[in-house]
Design a protein around this motif. Structure first.
Motif, short mmCIF file in Angstrom:
data_model
loop_
_atom_site.label_atom_id
_atom_site.label_comp_id
_atom_site.label_asym_id
_atom_site.label_seq_id
_atom_site.Cartn_x
_atom_site.Cartn_y
_atom_site.Cartn_z
N ASP A 241 -88.85 -18.89 23.65
CA ASP A 241 -87.68 -18.17 23.16
C ASP A 241 -87.88 -17.90 21.67
N ALA A 242 -88.28 -16.69 21.35
CA ALA A 242 -88.64 -16.35 19.96
C ALA A 242 -87.45 -16.50 19.01
N SER A 243 -86.27 -16.08 19.47
CA SER A 243 -85.08 -16.15 18.61
C SER A 243 -84.71 -17.59 18.30
N LEU A 244 -84.73 -18.45 19.34
CA LEU A 244 -84.42 -19.86 19.15
C LEU A 244 -85.46 -20.53 18.26
N THR A 245 -86.72 -20.19 18.46
CA THR A 245 -87.79 -20.75 17.63
C THR A 245 -87.56 -20.42 16.17
N ALA B 230 -77.81 -24.83 18.00
CA ALA B 230 -78.15 -23.43 17.76
C ALA B 230 -77.79 -22.55 18.95
N SER B 231 -78.03 -23.06 20.16
CA SER B 231 -77.76 -22.28 21.36
C SER B 231 -76.26 -22.10 21.59
N ALA B 232 -75.49 -23.18 21.40
CA ALA B 232 -74.05 -23.11 21.64
C ALA B 232 -73.36 -22.22 20.62
N VAL B 233 -73.74 -22.34 19.36
CA VAL B 233 -73.12 -21.50 18.33
C VAL B 233 -73.42 -20.04 18.61
N GLU B 234 -74.66 -19.75 18.97
CA GLU B 234 -75.05 -18.36 19.26
C GLU B 234 -74.27 -17.82 20.46
N ALA B 235 -74.17 -18.63 21.52
CA ALA B 235 -73.49 -18.18 22.74
C ALA B 235 -72.00 -17.98 22.51
N PHE B 236 -71.35 -18.94 21.87
CA PHE B 236 -69.90 -18.88 21.70
C PHE B 236 -69.46 -17.94 20.59
N SER B 237 -70.36 -17.60 19.68
CA SER B 237 -69.97 -16.68 18.61
C SER B 237 -69.69 -15.28 19.16
N ARG B 238 -70.11 -15.03 20.39
CA ARG B 238 -69.90 -13.71 21.00
C ARG B 238 -68.61 -13.65 21.82
N ILE B 239 -67.91 -14.78 21.94
CA ILE B 239 -66.69 -14.79 22.76
C ILE B 239 -65.54 -14.20 21.96
#
Length: 302
Positions: A59-63, A103-112
């Protein structure tokens, strides 16, 4: 800690149970497959830094986000870390799992989308609570204190689920909390039969996160009720209240309700109120660093 077995919707004033609410949220916001795989691998004794590095690097973005975090002044390593496997070797498997989740949770929930919440304020509150929680954990000599950074960061994640899926009921709870005044969790409990802490804990359980993290989030308003991991719940409870105090100090017009710190939480940690001022002094610079590397750019300014 509660499980996610089905409960009757009719038992709750809102007509939906926490299990149903969380089930819908898991479909709405899923963690990346890489995050779930990392969580599994950390529990496998044979997992090496190279193994984990190979999976995350898919996962390039997560990396990119992880390398930005570990190379920030928040960690202060003397030389630049160029690969995920090197990051794992330096900071450890479990800490990296926490950073992947954060990092994953912030990214996912920031779009809600939600019009019930100032998202900038929400994430700034969460990051400050995360910093204070980790400092408290270090003060108590808690093993793997970085776990508490993640717990602090995600302590209110249940609000994002509730506000998105139950907007009208959540709005009524916000209004009730303002009129009383009382804690939002108390108003939610009265109107819905559960609160955002319960939803956050169940969501993390559904994501198969460590029990200590789930308990810290679920019981952060009622640490005395935690059946296990009371130290972690007490740390996030105190960190949340200290964060509210800091927010009031920054804005004298603020009418934000700050939950009084439960004496049992102080007793559990063998600390007292004298720790608050020096803790806030230490938290300030760390908060700025964490804000820069954890949050998407749009959530860093007021």
């Amino acid at each position: 800690m509660s499980d996610i077995t089905p409960q009757a919707s009719g038992d709750y004033p809102a007509g939906i149970s926490p299990s149903e609410l969380v089930g819908g949220a898991v479909q709405l916001v899923s963690l990346p497959e890489v995050c779930l795989r990392v969580n599994e691998m950390v529990e496998e004794p044979e997992t090496s830094a190279n193994d984990l590095g190979k999976v995350i690097s898919q996962d390039a973005s997560l990396t990119a986000r992880l390398l930005k975090i570990v190379n920030s002044s928040f960690y202060g390593f003397p030389s630049r870390i160029e690969t995920v496997s090197r990051a794992v070797a330096v900071i450890g498997l479990r800490e990296l799992r926490g950073l992947v989740l954060a990092a994953s949770a912030v990214e996912a929930f920031s779009r809600i989308p939600t019009d019930l919440l100032n998202m900038v304020h929400f994430w700034r509150h969460s990051v400050y609570c995360a910093v204070v929680a980790q400092l408290l954990a270090e003060e108590c000599h808690v093993l793997h204190s970085e776990r508490l950074f993640v717990a602090g960061l995600l302590h209110d994640i249940g609000k994002l689920v509730m506000y998105n899926r139950l907007p009208e009921q959540s709005r009524a709870a916000i209004e009730l909390a303002t009129e009383q005044p009382c804690g939002d969790f108390e108003a939610e409990q009265r109107l819905l039969g559960f609160d955002h802490a319960r939803i956050g804990g169940e969501l993390l359980t559904a994501w198969q996160m460590p029990e200590s993290l789930c308990a810290a989030v679920e019981y952060h308003h009622r640490p005395d009720e935690a059946p296990a991991h009371r130290i972690e719940a007490s740390i996030v409870h105190i960190a949340n209240s200290i964060t509210g105090m800091a927010e009031q100090g920054l804005d004298s017009r603020s009418e934000v309700y700050v939950q009084p710190i439960d004496p049992i939480a102080w007793q559990t940690l063998k600390l007292d109120e004298t720790i608050i001022e020096p803790l806030c002094q230490r938290a300030g610079p760390l908060f700025s660093d964490a804000l820069e590397v954890i949050l998407p750019r749009g959530f860093r300014s007021r």
